[in-house]
Design a protein around this motif. Structure first.
Motif, PDB file in Angstrom:
ATOM      1  N   SER A 267      25.299  20.944 131.566  1.00  0.00           N
ATOM      2  CA  SER A 267      25.818  19.697 132.111  1.00  0.00           C
ATOM      3  C   SER A 267      25.671  18.543 131.125  1.00  0.00           C
ATOM      4  N   THR A 268      24.553  18.511 130.384  1.00  0.00           N
ATOM      5  CA  THR A 268      24.296  17.383 129.491  1.00  0.00           C
ATOM      6  C   THR A 268      25.076  17.460 128.185  1.00  0.00           C
ATOM      7  N   ASN A 269      25.215  18.660 127.607  1.00  0.00           N
ATOM      8  CA  ASN A 269      25.820  18.789 126.279  1.00  0.00           C
ATOM      9  C   ASN A 269      27.224  19.381 126.274  1.00  0.00           C
ATOM     10  N   VAL A 270      27.499  20.293 127.208  1.00  0.00           N
ATOM     11  CA  VAL A 270      28.789  21.005 127.164  1.00  0.00           C
ATOM     12  C   VAL A 270      29.864  20.254 127.935  1.00  0.00           C
ATOM     13  N   ILE A 271      29.613  19.954 129.212  1.00  0.00           N
ATOM     14  CA  ILE A 271      30.625  19.232 129.996  1.00  0.00           C
ATOM     15  C   ILE A 271      30.358  17.733 130.034  1.00  0.00           C
ATOM     16  N   GLU A 272      29.152  17.324 129.605  1.00  0.00           N
ATOM     17  CA  GLU A 272      28.789  15.911 129.510  1.00  0.00           C
ATOM     18  C   GLU A 272      29.084  15.143 130.802  1.00  0.00           C
ATOM     19  N   THR A 273      28.715  15.762 131.914  1.00  0.00           N
ATOM     20  CA  THR A 273      28.906  15.155 133.230  1.00  0.00           C
ATOM     21  C   THR A 273      27.673  15.428 134.075  1.00  0.00           C
TER      22      THR A 273
ATOM     23  N   GLN B 274      33.632  27.937 121.615  1.00  0.00           N
ATOM     24  CA  GLN B 274      32.971  27.348 120.450  1.00  0.00           C
ATOM     25  C   GLN B 274      32.219  26.077 120.829  1.00  0.00           C
ATOM     26  N   ARG B 275      32.797  25.275 121.720  1.00  0.00           N
ATOM     27  CA  ARG B 275      32.103  24.057 122.163  1.00  0.00           C
ATOM     28  C   ARG B 275      30.796  24.412 122.864  1.00  0.00           C
ATOM     29  N   TRP B 276      30.878  25.407 123.749  1.00  0.00           N
ATOM     30  CA  TRP B 276      29.674  25.840 124.459  1.00  0.00           C
ATOM     31  C   TRP B 276      28.653  26.430 123.480  1.00  0.00           C
ATOM     32  N   PHE B 277      29.116  27.267 122.546  1.00  0.00           N
ATOM     33  CA  PHE B 277      28.204  27.946 121.631  1.00  0.00           C
ATOM     34  C   PHE B 277      27.518  26.975 120.671  1.00  0.00           C
ATOM     35  N   ASP B 278      28.194  25.910 120.289  1.00  0.00           N
ATOM     36  CA  ASP B 278      27.582  24.922 119.401  1.00  0.00           C
ATOM     37  C   ASP B 278      26.288  24.374 119.998  1.00  0.00           C
ATOM     38  N   SER B 279      26.249  24.260 121.311  1.00  0.00           N
ATOM     39  CA  SER B 279      25.031  23.805 121.984  1.00  0.00           C
ATOM     40  C   SER B 279      24.083  24.970 122.254  1.00  0.00           C
ATOM     41  N   TYR B 280      24.630  26.059 122.727  1.00  0.00           N
ATOM     42  CA  TYR B 280      23.818  27.219 123.143  1.00  0.00           C
ATOM     43  C   TYR B 280      23.010  27.790 121.986  1.00  0.00           C
ATOM     44  N   GLN B 281      23.588  27.842 120.798  1.00  0.00           N
ATOM     45  CA  GLN B 281      22.919  28.469 119.656  1.00  0.00           C
ATOM     46  C   GLN B 281      21.688  27.689 119.189  1.00  0.00           C
ATOM     47  N   GLN B 282      21.562  26.450 119.613  1.00  0.00           N
ATOM     48  CA  GLN B 282      20.421  25.639 119.214  1.00  0.00           C
ATOM     49  C   GLN B 282      19.161  25.949 120.029  1.00  0.00           C
ATOM     50  N   SER B 283      19.309  26.742 121.069  1.00  0.00           N
ATOM     51  CA  SER B 283      18.162  27.097 121.907  1.00  0.00           C
ATOM     52  C   SER B 283      17.301  28.167 121.234  1.00  0.00           C
ATOM     53  N   GLU B 284      15.984  28.059 121.439  1.00  0.00           N
ATOM     54  CA  GLU B 284      15.066  29.049 120.878  1.00  0.00           C
ATOM     55  C   GLU B 284      15.003  30.333 121.689  1.00  0.00           C
TER      56      GLU B 284
END
Length: 334
Positions: free
Chosen positions: A182-188, A81-91
């Protein structure tokens, strides 16, 4: 590397459906083809494009990853869910399946998050109609890549020290291509991959080489050989050693090279993948040359440096002649 799979689960991410299809039941790891598929995918995370780093101890991703050791299903769902919250915003990010795998590697607990994009493939469909059996040709739009292909994106985390290996892709977010994992999911911020470092060094070396009238093909070959030698000897990419190898006794060129590649973010003497020597031998142990007349050559490094076997001659008219010598046999492979 010895990998012992402990738990695994598959979640379906259909972009058209809007929300992931979360599995409540783990994959059956007693099934041989499932074990083999997942093991190969984990092994394939080690590539020249792989970035490395260490997760922050108190980061959300690290805490969720650790939770899988005690509550695998719930922890894997939180990660998805953490990964998908970012992934779904992509066009343009495609539909995919996500495998989350808890495993031991050399007795150390690891977690892998593997995203495998769908591909289209044709197959048959047997349709029983009133008139009889109709065998039809249809398109299956949810085919996964085979076991020998690496995951499209993925991360493997050492749950002991939180070090990780990452393969990520750029997708479009608000009209801009970016790395989101790296920027949104693992933030590292990971260390650049071996391939990224070598590309930067090659561009810088060629630019500096032009100032000192060094042949471009020689500079490119020297970079590959220097990378290969540095990693073979120390297991690290040492910028100073590469500079000395490429620019020999030209101290000015060496210093300019080191300064510029560091400015461009090349990682110096950082720990690399355990498989890095094998990767380096395959990718940088040979020179791949494409000549302007369409001829392509693949030359092992030891052959490339042997003037009794291959020679490059600069002609008065500015062209280059390539002479291949002392060949005992020519095999034509189809």
């Amino acid at each position: 590397m010895d990998i012992y799979l402990k738990k695994a689960i598959l979640h379906v991410v259909d972009r058209e459906a809007g929300t992931p299809v979360i599995s409540q039941i783990e994959l059956d790891l007693t099934t041989e083809y499932i074990r083999e598929y997942l093991t190969k995918k984990i092994q394939k995370l080690a590539t020249p494009q792989t970035k490395t780093g260490i997760l922050m101890e108190n980061s959300s991703f690290a805490e969720m990853a650790k939770e899988t050791m005690t509550n695998f299903s719930e922890g894997s769902e939180k990660l998805l869910q953490r990964w998908f919250d970012s992934y779904q915003q992509s066009e343009d990010a495609p539909s995919a399946d996500v495998f989350i795998v808890l495993y031991e590697q050399d007795t150390i607990q690891h977690l892998a998050f593997l995203k495998v994009n769908y591909t289209q493939a044709f197959t048959h469909y047997v349709d029983a109609q009133e008139e009889g059996i109709a065998n039809k040709l249809i398109i299956n739009r949810a085919i996964l890549g085979n076991k020998t292909q690496k995951a499209d994106e993925g991360i493997a985390v050492n749950l002991n020290d939180l070090s990780y290996e990452l393969i990520e892709k750029k997708y479009t977010f608000s009209g801009e291509k970016m790395f989101y994992f790296s920027t949104n999911v693992i933030e590292t911020q990971p260390v650049p991959s071996l391939e990224e470092n070598v590309k930067v060094m090659k561009r810088v070396a060629e630019k500096i080489g032009e100032k000192f009238e060094a042949p471009k093909h020689d500079v490119a070959a020297d970079i590959k050989e220097a990378v290969y030698t540095s990693i073979e000897e120390s297991g690290q990419l040492a910028i100073k050693e590469v500079a000395q190898h490429v620019f020999k006794d030209n101290i000015t060129a060496q210093m300019a090279f080191q300064e510029e590649v560091l400015e461009k973010g090349v990682a110096d003497q950082t720990p690399m993948l355990r498989e890095v020597k094998e990767i380096t031998e395959k990718k940088y142990g040979k020179q791949k040359l494409k000549l302007s007349n369409g001829i392509e050559l693949i030359v092992p490094l030891d052959v490339y440096r042997n003037r009794d076997l291959i020679e490059f001659v600069n002609n008065p008219d500015g062209t280059i002649s390539v002479t291949i010598k002392n060949v005992e046999d020519v095999i034509n492979k189809l």
